[in-house]
Design a protein around this motif. Structure first.
Motif, PDB file in Angstrom:
ATOM      1  N   ASP A   1      20.674   4.043 -35.405  1.00  0.00           N
ATOM      2  CA  ASP A   1      22.122   4.159 -35.182  1.00  0.00           C
ATOM      3  C   ASP A   1      22.700   5.435 -35.800  1.00  0.00           C
ATOM      4  O   ASP A   1      23.904   5.644 -35.792  1.00  0.00           O
ATOM      5  CB  ASP A   1      22.855   2.925 -35.710  1.00  0.00           C
ATOM      6  CG  ASP A   1      22.646   2.701 -37.198  1.00  0.00           C
ATOM      7  OD1 ASP A   1      21.745   3.323 -37.786  1.00  0.00           O
ATOM      8  OD2 ASP A   1      23.379   1.883 -37.769  1.00  0.00           O
TER       9      ASP A   1
ATOM     10  N   GLU B   1      21.586   3.740 -28.654  1.00  0.00           N
ATOM     11  CA  GLU B   1      22.449   3.781 -27.478  1.00  0.00           C
ATOM     12  C   GLU B   1      21.702   4.420 -26.300  1.00  0.00           C
ATOM     13  O   GLU B   1      21.748   3.924 -25.171  1.00  0.00           O
ATOM     14  CB  GLU B   1      23.717   4.573 -27.800  1.00  0.00           C
ATOM     15  CG  GLU B   1      24.683   4.712 -26.651  1.00  0.00           C
ATOM     16  CD  GLU B   1      25.878   5.619 -26.974  1.00  0.00           C
ATOM     17  OE1 GLU B   1      26.733   5.740 -26.093  1.00  0.00           O
ATOM     18  OE2 GLU B   1      25.944   6.197 -28.077  1.00  0.00           O
TER      19      GLU B   1
ATOM     20  N   LEU C   1      20.590   2.578 -22.702  1.00  0.00           N
ATOM     21  CA  LEU C   1      21.053   3.083 -21.413  1.00  0.00           C
ATOM     22  C   LEU C   1      19.876   3.471 -20.518  1.00  0.00           C
ATOM     23  O   LEU C   1      19.828   3.106 -19.344  1.00  0.00           O
ATOM     24  CB  LEU C   1      21.974   4.279 -21.618  1.00  0.00           C
ATOM     25  CG  LEU C   1      22.653   4.761 -20.350  1.00  0.00           C
ATOM     26  CD1 LEU C   1      24.151   4.859 -20.571  1.00  0.00           C
ATOM     27  CD2 LEU C   1      22.111   6.108 -19.950  1.00  0.00           C
TER      28      LEU C   1
ATOM     29  N   ASP D   1      26.089   9.352 -18.310  1.00  0.00           N
ATOM     30  CA  ASP D   1      26.351   8.945 -19.692  1.00  0.00           C
ATOM     31  C   ASP D   1      25.147   9.176 -20.602  1.00  0.00           C
ATOM     32  O   ASP D   1      25.303   9.248 -21.818  1.00  0.00           O
ATOM     33  CB  ASP D   1      26.738   7.463 -19.762  1.00  0.00           C
ATOM     34  CG  ASP D   1      28.068   7.176 -19.099  1.00  0.00           C
ATOM     35  OD1 ASP D   1      28.808   8.130 -18.803  1.00  0.00           O
ATOM     36  OD2 ASP D   1      28.361   5.992 -18.870  1.00  0.00           O
TER      37      ASP D   1
ATOM     38  N   CYS E   1      25.117  10.144 -24.926  1.00  0.00           N
ATOM     39  CA  CYS E   1      24.818   9.127 -25.938  1.00  0.00           C
ATOM     40  C   CYS E   1      24.833   9.766 -27.324  1.00  0.00           C
ATOM     41  O   CYS E   1      24.379  10.891 -27.503  1.00  0.00           O
ATOM     42  CB  CYS E   1      23.453   8.494 -25.680  1.00  0.00           C
ATOM     43  SG  CYS E   1      23.430   7.404 -24.250  1.00  0.00           S
TER      44      CYS E   1
ATOM     45  N   THR F   1      23.633   8.073 -30.240  1.00  0.00           N
ATOM     46  CA  THR F   1      22.579   7.590 -31.121  1.00  0.00           C
ATOM     47  C   THR F   1      21.322   7.235 -30.328  1.00  0.00           C
ATOM     48  O   THR F   1      21.401   6.953 -29.133  1.00  0.00           O
ATOM     49  CB  THR F   1      23.030   6.335 -31.891  1.00  0.00           C
ATOM     50  OG1 THR F   1      23.233   5.272 -30.953  1.00  0.00           O
ATOM     51  CG2 THR F   1      24.295   6.581 -32.694  1.00  0.00           C
TER      52      THR F   1
END
Length: 86
Positions: free
Chosen positions: A33, A73, A77, A64, A68, A70
């Motif tokens: 994170d 994340e 995705l 997207d 991102c 992190t």
């Protein structure tokens, strides 16, 4: 539909290959994170990783992906896109 998932090991290898950043996969997983910027990956490096994955899996990742912040994340995705083919 692709049935593979991107792992922290693969992401660490891509970070080295595409962004020139060496990070241990276990440390990356522990700091999943943490912002990419603190790991030494800038927006161009992340764009390189996205491009490599798109070429490797012949799937266009969502726009997207390059935004991102992190690793966790990004993996979420990318793995969702690989699973659904979208």
């Amino acid at each position: 539909m692709i049935t593979t998932t991107l792992t922290f090991d693969e992401l660490a290898a891509l970070m080295k290959q595409s962004a020139g950043v060496t990070v241990d996969a276990r440390e990356l997983e522990k700091a999943s994170d943490a912002p990419f910027a603190t790991l030494g990956v800038d927006s161009l490096g992340l764009l390189g990783i996205v491009g490599e994955l798109e070429n490797r899996y012949s799937v266009a990742l969502p726009t997207d992906a390059e935004r991102c912040k992190t690793p966790v994340e990004f993996l979420g995705l990318v793995n969702n896109a690989l699973k659904t083919g979208v």
